[in-house]
Design a protein around this motif. Structure first.
Motif, PDB file in Angstrom:
ATOM      1  N   LYS A 124      80.286  67.032  59.368  1.00 55.93           N
ATOM      2  CA  LYS A 124      78.996  66.365  59.294  1.00 55.93           C
ATOM      3  C   LYS A 124      79.040  65.175  58.346  1.00 55.93           C
ATOM      4  O   LYS A 124      78.383  64.159  58.576  1.00 55.93           O
ATOM      5  N   GLN A 125      79.809  65.284  57.268  1.00 61.19           N
ATOM      6  CA  GLN A 125      79.897  64.158  56.331  1.00 61.19           C
ATOM      7  C   GLN A 125      80.526  62.948  56.998  1.00 61.19           C
ATOM      8  O   GLN A 125      80.121  61.814  56.754  1.00 61.19           O
ATOM      9  N   MET A 126      81.522  63.197  57.861  1.00 60.43           N
ATOM     10  CA  MET A 126      82.131  62.103  58.612  1.00 60.43           C
ATOM     11  C   MET A 126      81.098  61.461  59.537  1.00 60.43           C
ATOM     12  O   MET A 126      80.970  60.247  59.595  1.00 60.43           O
ATOM     13  N   GLN A 127      80.333  62.314  60.239  1.00 57.98           N
ATOM     14  CA  GLN A 127      79.298  61.786  61.128  1.00 57.98           C
ATOM     15  C   GLN A 127      78.227  61.029  60.344  1.00 57.98           C
ATOM     16  O   GLN A 127      77.765  59.971  60.779  1.00 57.98           O
ATOM     17  N   ASP A 128      77.814  61.576  59.204  1.00 66.48           N
ATOM     18  CA  ASP A 128      76.835  60.899  58.352  1.00 66.48           C
ATOM     19  C   ASP A 128      77.342  59.525  57.947  1.00 66.48           C
ATOM     20  O   ASP A 128      76.592  58.548  57.938  1.00 66.48           O
ATOM     21  N   PHE A 129      78.627  59.472  57.588  1.00 66.48           N
ATOM     22  CA  PHE A 129      79.191  58.196  57.155  1.00 66.48           C
ATOM     23  C   PHE A 129      79.178  57.178  58.291  1.00 66.48           C
ATOM     24  O   PHE A 129      78.782  56.017  58.088  1.00 66.48           O
ATOM     25  N   LEU A 130      79.572  57.620  59.492  1.00 59.84           N
ATOM     26  CA  LEU A 130      79.604  56.696  60.630  1.00 59.84           C
ATOM     27  C   LEU A 130      78.202  56.191  60.976  1.00 59.84           C
ATOM     28  O   LEU A 130      78.004  55.007  61.262  1.00 59.84           O
ATOM     29  N   ARG A 131      77.234  57.085  60.912  1.00 55.45           N
ATOM     30  CA  ARG A 131      75.865  56.668  61.217  1.00 55.45           C
ATOM     31  C   ARG A 131      75.332  55.717  60.151  1.00 55.45           C
ATOM     32  O   ARG A 131      74.644  54.746  60.446  1.00 55.45           O
ATOM     33  N   MET A 132      75.680  56.012  58.895  1.00 51.39           N
ATOM     34  CA  MET A 132      75.264  55.126  57.807  1.00 51.39           C
ATOM     35  C   MET A 132      75.849  53.738  58.027  1.00 51.39           C
ATOM     36  O   MET A 132      75.174  52.727  57.853  1.00 51.39           O
ATOM     37  N   TYR A 133      77.108  53.698  58.435  1.00 51.67           N
ATOM     38  CA  TYR A 133      77.786  52.430  58.705  1.00 51.67           C
ATOM     39  C   TYR A 133      77.034  51.633  59.782  1.00 51.67           C
ATOM     40  O   TYR A 133      76.665  50.468  59.567  1.00 51.67           O
ATOM     41  N   SER A 134      76.765  52.271  60.922  1.00 49.25           N
ATOM     42  CA  SER A 134      76.116  51.523  61.999  1.00 49.25           C
ATOM     43  C   SER A 134      74.679  51.154  61.629  1.00 49.25           C
ATOM     44  O   SER A 134      74.186  50.087  62.009  1.00 49.25           O
ATOM     45  N   ASN A 135      73.997  52.000  60.870  1.00 51.58           N
ATOM     46  CA  ASN A 135      72.651  51.644  60.400  1.00 51.58           C
ATOM     47  C   ASN A 135      72.689  50.432  59.480  1.00 51.58           C
ATOM     48  O   ASN A 135      71.804  49.575  59.523  1.00 51.58           O
ATOM     49  N   LEU A 136      73.711  50.384  58.664  1.00 49.56           N
ATOM     50  CA  LEU A 136      73.867  49.281  57.723  1.00 49.56           C
ATOM     51  C   LEU A 136      74.115  47.966  58.470  1.00 49.56           C
ATOM     52  O   LEU A 136      73.512  46.931  58.151  1.00 49.56           O
ATOM     53  N   VAL A 137      74.986  48.015  59.470  1.00 44.47           N
ATOM     54  CA  VAL A 137      75.247  46.822  60.287  1.00 44.47           C
ATOM     55  C   VAL A 137      73.949  46.348  60.939  1.00 44.47           C
ATOM     56  O   VAL A 137      73.604  45.166  60.875  1.00 44.47           O
ATOM     57  N   PHE A 169      79.164  41.339  65.929  1.00 41.35           N
ATOM     58  CA  PHE A 169      80.533  41.810  65.669  1.00 41.35           C
ATOM     59  C   PHE A 169      81.045  41.280  64.327  1.00 41.35           C
ATOM     60  O   PHE A 169      81.725  41.999  63.597  1.00 41.35           O
ATOM     61  N   GLU A 170      80.708  40.041  64.015  1.00 44.39           N
ATOM     62  CA  GLU A 170      81.135  39.499  62.712  1.00 44.39           C
ATOM     63  C   GLU A 170      80.493  40.288  61.573  1.00 44.39           C
ATOM     64  O   GLU A 170      81.146  40.592  60.567  1.00 44.39           O
ATOM     65  N   VAL A 171      79.210  40.592  61.727  1.00 48.75           N
ATOM     66  CA  VAL A 171      78.523  41.373  60.693  1.00 48.75           C
ATOM     67  C   VAL A 171      79.163  42.754  60.581  1.00 48.75           C
ATOM     68  O   VAL A 171      79.400  43.257  59.471  1.00 48.75           O
ATOM     69  N   ASP A 199      75.773  45.709  49.741  1.00 50.57           N
ATOM     70  CA  ASP A 199      75.881  46.088  48.336  1.00 50.57           C
ATOM     71  C   ASP A 199      74.599  46.779  47.858  1.00 50.57           C
ATOM     72  O   ASP A 199      74.609  47.899  47.321  1.00 50.57           O
ATOM     73  N   LYS A 200      73.498  46.089  48.102  1.00 46.24           N
ATOM     74  CA  LYS A 200      72.223  46.604  47.611  1.00 46.24           C
ATOM     75  C   LYS A 200      71.825  47.897  48.306  1.00 46.24           C
ATOM     76  O   LYS A 200      71.291  48.815  47.676  1.00 46.24           O
ATOM     77  N   PHE A 201      72.109  47.985  49.595  1.00 49.46           N
ATOM     78  CA  PHE A 201      71.748  49.209  50.314  1.00 49.46           C
ATOM     79  C   PHE A 201      72.497  50.415  49.755  1.00 49.46           C
ATOM     80  O   PHE A 201      71.923  51.494  49.583  1.00 49.46           O
ATOM     81  N   LEU A 202      73.780  50.234  49.464  1.00 50.17           N
ATOM     82  CA  LEU A 202      74.559  51.357  48.923  1.00 50.17           C
ATOM     83  C   LEU A 202      74.048  51.765  47.552  1.00 50.17           C
ATOM     84  O   LEU A 202      73.925  52.960  47.240  1.00 50.17           O
ATOM     85  N   ASN A 241      69.842  42.413  61.266  1.00 54.26           N
ATOM     86  CA  ASN A 241      68.446  42.076  61.539  1.00 54.26           C
ATOM     87  C   ASN A 241      67.803  41.266  60.410  1.00 54.26           C
ATOM     88  O   ASN A 241      67.022  40.354  60.674  1.00 54.26           O
ATOM     89  N   SER A 242      68.156  41.580  59.176  1.00 54.52           N
ATOM     90  CA  SER A 242      67.558  40.866  58.043  1.00 54.52           C
ATOM     91  C   SER A 242      68.174  39.476  57.848  1.00 54.52           C
ATOM     92  O   SER A 242      67.479  38.544  57.460  1.00 54.52           O
TER      93      SER A 242
END
Lengths: 100, 89, 100, 89, 100, 89
Positions: B21-34, A70-72, B63-66, B39-40
């Protein structure tokens, strides 16, 4: 995670736009939850499966894992807002439809 | 993608769907990024709070992912334009 | 990637079949783009995250990675056409509905 | 799967949907194949062109994946038929 | 895998509920098939790709892999029924909508 | 998630859709579980039958995954409640 706006309400019927938004929010939450389950399983659960119960170490690890996740989530959200990165997300859609 | 064969009503309909779809793409990108940055960057679960080192890692990772996605997007658009110029005309 | 055919156009209204095809093509492009981003991230970006900018080596790697990915996309497409493999793709759908 | 309890209108409707799904399945299989073979075969980014060794690897990878899928599909259909024979009758 | 119930049939038209159920079953089968293909590819196919044909060892491995996967599918299904775990599945949906 | 701004018709509509989604969630969880436990527990393909050791591993894997999901779900709901209390009021 309630960052999706809401449309105006009609008197009695179903406002499809508002239902649509609620569904998009629900899909988002489900997606995040599934990723959380998978990530914390990888971080905390030994793949040996010697027993079916969570042991003490695994249980404590899960609690901390959810908390850190959640923090991340919050840090990434803040960073995205700072960068105004709303546009960067839909890369393919934009690349493919740039000419419209 | 070439929409010149579509009429105005169809283009308007597509534009609306694409916005969704752009909204959905953005939300998925967000959760993928988290997921990716968690994980890293997070490997120590002796504490429930993010350490300052982990936090910096998450910020750099985002930052780097974007920047990575933007660069890939730019190359992708070029290649796509090349492929369509060669393919459809 | 414009390999999906197009139906006949009516005069003024929306041809659902043509819109459907355009959407299928859009989903395909988005899917390929997302895979490209993930693959090139794995190939080119160090997971240490010591800084937020792309360094020179990473930038060059990304450019070459996208280029090679497109070449692979082309080779796979040609190979599938040679093999006439349109049928092989929908394995489960066919296995499950063979009796219809 | 057993459609004998469906009427003709329902079966026709299903057939149309299934055809659409088969197209989607094919497109997803295609992009999965590109991803898989790229990841397995391309590890050298000192050049932007595919080497002849990488190209051969991609062709073999595609070939083998399709043969693999076909074999899995054949076994899957057998097992499914067995399971339904035992289960539904 | 025919564990989804069926609604009542009308005389001539399309019963949307029944079509919906059949589609859900089809999506389930496709999902399982795709996972089976990926798992057995990981277990049985060497990533060297020295040739395009399946060799004897790979072919035998695939047959056994599919067979074991079905057994695992059955065991997991039985275990879920014993535990009455229907509720546990939709974690996020329930967490997010507990207050409705 | 807060539905208090929705009218009765909208809430009823949402409830129906959510029930459908819960079924889909359950089915996806099922197939993910099969995939996960198969990948972790089955590594010997000299036989086509599940060994008793593999079977025990699959049962434990299923058991543990469900307990894991439940615990994550409980923490998730708490954190979500906290976040919404802080965020929306």
């Amino acid at each position: 995670m309630s960052f999706l706006g809401r449309g105006n309400t009609p008197a009695g019927g179903v406002n499809p736009e508002r239902v649509e938004m609620a569904l998009q929010e629900l899909d988002m939450i489900t997606d995040v939850f599934n990723k959380l389950v998978t990530s914390c399983h990888t971080k905390c659960i030994s793949a040996r499966y010697a027993e079916g119960d969570l042991n003490k170490g695994e249980s404590v690890c899960i609690d901390r894992c959810v908390s850190k996740f959640f923090e991340v989530n919050k840090k990434v959200g803040e960073k995205l807002q700072t960068m105004g990165a709303g546009a960067a997300g839909a890369g393919a859609t934009q690349s493919a439809f740039g000419q419209m | 993608m070439d929409f010149s064969t579509m009429n105005a009503a169809e283009q308007a309909h597509m534009t609306k769907i694409i916005e969704k779809k752009q909204m959905q793409d953005f939300l998925r990108m967000y959760s993928n990024l988290v997921e990716r940055c968690f994980n890293s960057c997070c490997n120590d679960f002796t504490s429930k709070a993010l350490s300052s080192k982990e936090e910096q890692c998450v910020l750099n990772c985002t930052d780097k992912f974007l920047k990575h996605s933007e660069r890939v997007g730019a190359r992708f658009a070029e290649q796509n334009a090349d492929a369509m110029g060669a393919g459809s005309k």
